[in-house]
Design an enzyme around this catalytic site. Structure first.
Site, PDB file in Angstrom:
ATOM      1  N   LEU A  75       0.877  -1.160   0.000  1.00 43.13           N
ATOM      2  CA  LEU A  75       0.000   0.000   0.000  1.00 43.13           C
ATOM      3  C   LEU A  75       0.917   1.213   0.000  1.00 43.13           C
ATOM      4  O   LEU A  75       1.870   1.262   0.784  1.00 43.13           O
ATOM      5  CB  LEU A  75      -0.900   0.023   1.243  1.00 43.13           C
ATOM      6  N   ASP A  76       0.659   2.184  -0.868  1.00 35.31           N
ATOM      7  CA  ASP A  76       1.557   3.324  -0.922  1.00 35.31           C
ATOM      8  C   ASP A  76       1.419   4.178   0.340  1.00 35.31           C
ATOM      9  O   ASP A  76       0.535   3.966   1.170  1.00 35.31           O
ATOM     10  CB  ASP A  76       1.365   4.144  -2.204  1.00 35.31           C
ATOM     11  N   LYS A  77       2.313   5.144   0.483  1.00 36.26           N
ATOM     12  CA  LYS A  77       2.387   5.939   1.711  1.00 36.26           C
ATOM     13  C   LYS A  77       1.051   6.580   2.068  1.00 36.26           C
ATOM     14  O   LYS A  77       0.669   6.645   3.239  1.00 36.26           O
ATOM     15  CB  LYS A  77       3.474   7.002   1.558  1.00 36.26           C
ATOM     16  N   ALA A  78       0.332   7.071   1.073  1.00 34.72           N
ATOM     17  CA  ALA A  78      -0.916   7.794   1.334  1.00 34.72           C
ATOM     18  C   ALA A  78      -2.110   6.869   1.529  1.00 34.72           C
ATOM     19  O   ALA A  78      -3.194   7.341   1.875  1.00 34.72           O
ATOM     20  CB  ALA A  78      -1.193   8.769   0.191  1.00 34.72           C
ATOM     21  N   SER A  79      -1.940   5.571   1.301  1.00 37.18           N
ATOM     22  CA  SER A  79      -3.057   4.629   1.398  1.00 37.18           C
ATOM     23  C   SER A  79      -3.111   3.980   2.776  1.00 37.18           C
ATOM     24  O   SER A  79      -2.123   3.924   3.500  1.00 37.18           O
ATOM     25  CB  SER A  79      -2.955   3.563   0.308  1.00 37.18           C
TER      26      SER A  79
END
Length: 264
Positions: free
Chosen positions: A126-130
């Site tokens: 999951l990317d940083k913002a997710s």
């Protein structure tokens, strides 16, 4: 004529089967399968001369070994299969999905301090913002099967968009859109609720392309305000608190295994 297709010892250069349930693998993959380290880390150990097989130093990263009875050791300590571990985390926003970040940012492993996570790896990213559901395991065979595009294990997301998303846009998500020459499509898409200026959507993917939902919405001139993974297959995030971790139950694990072996 002698059969040269099989090695007569625990170590051999001949290519062998490496299918799920197989008993042979390359030495880096064997160390990974045994839960000792990643394949990349294993290759570094092997090249440094720190790995032995049946008492002999092996520096060949393409050498094949028997997973049972090979006598693999690192720095003189025998490597044995670890007890498999399967965890789920409710990932908070702002954490990167990596063990060590060169920029010093907090990582998802900061949430695993109560667990022995030396050999655990995240299943996908999951990317940083997710936010939301993220799995960890030391069972590489399970992780690879779950992430294999051929099995089409569904991942479900709740997405807050910066506008009221109309029906044409919802249909476009399922039909597919092109971003940087790559076709991207959702398996399912529906509206959950709407506010005065934004919408919450439920989007289901059965493929795992990089930043797929954000990219699809970007094509439609829709910005993603929040993105939360709420389910993988039938495994739901539920009421697990943000930043909290728990082991999977036996039933949850069996269900994921069943889904991840379909069509294989």
């Amino acid at each position: 004529m002698k059969d040269k297709s099989r090695s007569r010892g625990p170590l051999g250069r001949q290519k062998a089967q490496d299918a799920p349930g197989g008993k042979r693998a390359t030495l880096p993959r064997a160390l990974s399968k045994l839960g000792f380290c990643s394949r990349t880390q294993a290759e570094e150990l092997i090249r440094a001369g720190r790995v032995t097989v049946a008492g002999r130093v092996v520096k060949d990263i393409e050498a094949w070994v028997d997973l049972e009875g090979a006598g693999i050791a690192v720095d003189g300590t025998p490597v044995q299969a670890e007890e498999p571990i399967y965890l789920m985390l409710n990932k908070p926003r702002g954490l990167v999905t990596t063990r060590h970040d060169p920029e010093g940012r907090p990582t998802v492993f900061d949430c695993l301090k109560g667990f022995d996570h030396a050999h655990l790896s995240p299943v996908g990213r999951l990317d940083k913002a997710s936010e939301g559901l993220l799995l960890f395991t030391n069972d590489t065979q399970f992780a690879n099967a779950l992430m294999d595009p051929q099995t089409h294990v569904a991942k479900t997301y709740h997405v807050q968009a910066d506008s009221i998303v109309d029906e044409d846009a919802m249909q476009a998500l399922v039909r597919g859109v092109s971003h940087d020459g790559e076709m991207l499509a959702a398996k399912k898409a529906s509206r959950l609720r709407e506010g005065e200026k934004n919408s919450w959507l439920e989007i289901e993917l059965d493929e795992g392309k990089n930043r797929q939902i954000r990219r699809m919405l970007e094509v439609l001139d829709i910005a993603t305000l929040r993105l939360v993974r709420v389910a993988i297959g039938n495994l739901v995030l539920g009421d697990l608190e943000k930043g909290a971790v728990r082991p999977l139950t036996a039933d949850e694990l069996d269900d994921l295994r069943r889904l991840s072996t379909r069509g294989r």
